[in-house]
Design a protein around this motif. Structure first.
Motif, PDB file in Angstrom:
ATOM      1  N   ALA A 133     -12.268  19.701  25.262  1.00 22.61           N
ATOM      2  CA  ALA A 133     -11.829  19.985  23.887  1.00 22.61           C
ATOM      3  C   ALA A 133     -10.616  20.910  23.858  1.00 22.61           C
ATOM      4  N   GLY A 134     -10.228  21.416  25.023  1.00 18.55           N
ATOM      5  CA  GLY A 134      -9.039  22.272  25.089  1.00 18.55           C
ATOM      6  C   GLY A 134      -9.302  23.733  24.757  1.00 18.55           C
ATOM      7  N   LEU A 135     -10.578  24.130  24.670  1.00 22.01           N
ATOM      8  CA  LEU A 135     -10.880  25.539  24.372  1.00 22.01           C
ATOM      9  C   LEU A 135     -10.809  26.416  25.617  1.00 22.01           C
ATOM     10  N   LEU A 136     -10.940  25.802  26.779  1.00 17.23           N
ATOM     11  CA  LEU A 136     -10.798  26.541  28.043  1.00 17.23           C
ATOM     12  C   LEU A 136      -9.885  25.746  28.969  1.00 17.23           C
ATOM     13  N   PRO A 137      -9.117  26.444  29.818  1.00 14.50           N
ATOM     14  CA  PRO A 137      -8.206  25.733  30.741  1.00 14.50           C
ATOM     15  C   PRO A 137      -8.952  25.106  31.908  1.00 14.50           C
ATOM     16  N   GLY A 138      -8.294  24.132  32.555  1.00 15.72           N
ATOM     17  CA  GLY A 138      -8.850  23.501  33.754  1.00 15.72           C
ATOM     18  C   GLY A 138      -9.799  22.380  33.411  1.00 15.72           C
ATOM     19  N   THR A 139     -10.491  21.894  34.451  1.00 21.54           N
ATOM     20  CA  THR A 139     -11.445  20.814  34.246  1.00 21.54           C
ATOM     21  C   THR A 139     -12.500  20.861  35.351  1.00 21.54           C
ATOM     22  N   GLU A 196      -1.890  25.142  39.807  1.00 20.45           N
ATOM     23  CA  GLU A 196      -1.537  26.455  40.369  1.00 20.45           C
ATOM     24  C   GLU A 196      -1.049  27.414  39.283  1.00 20.45           C
ATOM     25  N   ASP A 197      -0.252  26.897  38.339  1.00 19.05           N
ATOM     26  CA  ASP A 197       0.265  27.736  37.250  1.00 19.05           C
ATOM     27  C   ASP A 197      -0.885  28.283  36.413  1.00 19.05           C
ATOM     28  N   THR A 198      -1.844  27.394  36.089  1.00 20.28           N
ATOM     29  CA  THR A 198      -2.990  27.814  35.280  1.00 20.28           C
ATOM     30  C   THR A 198      -3.829  28.833  36.036  1.00 20.28           C
ATOM     31  N   LEU A 199      -4.028  28.600  37.334  1.00 21.24           N
ATOM     32  CA  LEU A 199      -4.822  29.537  38.139  1.00 21.24           C
ATOM     33  C   LEU A 199      -4.172  30.914  38.168  1.00 21.24           C
ATOM     34  N   ILE A 235      -5.816  16.399  35.526  1.00 20.39           N
ATOM     35  CA  ILE A 235      -6.000  15.843  36.869  1.00 20.39           C
ATOM     36  C   ILE A 235      -5.596  14.376  36.984  1.00 20.39           C
ATOM     37  N   GLU A 236      -5.330  13.728  35.843  1.00 18.99           N
ATOM     38  CA  GLU A 236      -5.108  12.273  35.890  1.00 18.99           C
ATOM     39  C   GLU A 236      -3.746  11.848  35.341  1.00 18.99           C
ATOM     40  N   ASN A 237      -3.203  10.785  35.929  1.00 15.48           N
ATOM     41  CA  ASN A 237      -2.039  10.088  35.381  1.00 15.48           C
ATOM     42  C   ASN A 237      -2.528   8.796  34.736  1.00 15.48           C
TER      43      ASN A 237
END
Lengths: 229, 80
Positions: free
Chosen positions: A95-101, A151-154, B71-73
């Motif tokens: 939902a875009g409330l937290l970064p990453g996956t 890497e930028d997000t980390l 993570i995906e394209n």
């Protein structure tokens, strides 16, 4: 502290988290169905674990688009605290409330056992009853808990102190041996920039009573009560 | 109009499922198989007849739901 617990088709830890909340507050949280675009105002919103929408497409992808999540996003942006656990963590990242996956575990297996976590900071609504660098033991149960971010997000997460918990060895060493799923930098939980949204893969709600193998998750809920009552 | 969307993991993102598939193929005697990457294939029927408009809408669909761009394209193919 008034809390709302979301329920999606396929959620399965909503009762566990509701019981944990009742244990520390003495009152039952409001259970909110995924189709409800509006619900009573609460001090806390919990997105629980499970397999919402059967994990179709990607874990959390469908639930992130549900009517209730549009409202959760709106309230989260106004500063209402959100605790997202396991599948809930997957939903709020989608939902875009937290970064990453959260990706498939590196070893491709479902992992269901206690893990050790290092608390990164006590300076948050969620972790104020813990101490920085404290090691706690709570269970995980997931197949897609492999945290990943660019890497930028980390760098941003680390610089702004947005890592909440890291998987570790029993002695607190943050190493590959203590990492149950391949998460990058052993990340088990993260905050948003304002630290009002926290997502984590482990289940603090399943470590609140001694007869179930440990109580290290209880302080998370007690800390929320301190901060939000 | 029909559209085909391919969703693949970005370069540099580990694909343990692709690795496992590769190992299995090697075990089955397909020694020539090296790196394997797994993805998704999604076929959509569209009411739109204008290719440019369809592509723009599909791009939005991919960004909003079909792919996780962390993570995906994704790639979009219009057919017929």
């Amino acid at each position: 502290m008034k809390a709302a617990v979301l329920v999606f088709p396929g959620s399965n830890r909503e009762v566990d988290v509701a019981q944990a909340i009742e244990l520390v507050t003495g009152r039952k949280p409001q259970m909110v169905w995924h189709g409800d675009g509006d619900f009573e105002k609460t001090d806390l919103i919990v997105v629980p674990g499970g397999f919402s929408y059967g994990d179709y497409l990607r874990c959390g992808a469908m639930a992130a688009q549900s009517p209730v999540m549009a409202e959760v996003k709106r309230r989260a942006n106004q500063g209402v605290p959100v605790l997202a656990i396991c599948n809930g963590f997957q939903i709020v990242t989608e939902a875009g409330l937290l970064p990453g996956t959260l990706m498939r575990n590196a070893h491709l297996k479902f992992v269901c056992r206690d893990v050790h976590l290092k608390v990164e900071t006590s300076q948050s609504l969620f972790t104020n009853r813990y101490q920085a660098d404290q090691v706690i033991r709570i269970p995980v149960a997931h197949a897609e808990g492999n945290y990943f971010a660019s890497e930028d997000t980390l760098k941003q997460l680390e610089d702004r102190g947005q890592v909440a918990f890291r998987y570790c060895a029993p002695d607190g060493a943050v190493d590959a041996g203590g990492n149950p799923n391949g998460s990058i930098r052993n990340i088990a939980g993260v905050f948003n920039e304002t630290k009002t949204v926290m997502g984590l893969m482990p289940h603090p709600e399943n470590a609140v009573e001694p007869m179930f193998g440990g109580c290290d998750g209880r302080a998370l809920f007690e800390g929320l009560v301190d901060a939000l009552s | 109009m029909k559209a085909r969307v391919h969703v693949t993991l970005k370069n540099g993102v580990l694909d343990p499922q692709g690795k496992a598939i590769g190992h299995s193929l090697n075990r089955l005697g397909f020694a020539e198989v090296g790196d394997v990457r797994q993805g998704k294939f999604i076929e959509l029927e569209l009411a739109e007849t204008d290719a440019t408009k369809a592509r723009a809408r599909l791009d939005e669909m991919c960004r909003k739901l079909l792919a996780n761009t962390v993570i995906e394209n994704y790639s979009i193919e219009l057919v017929g």
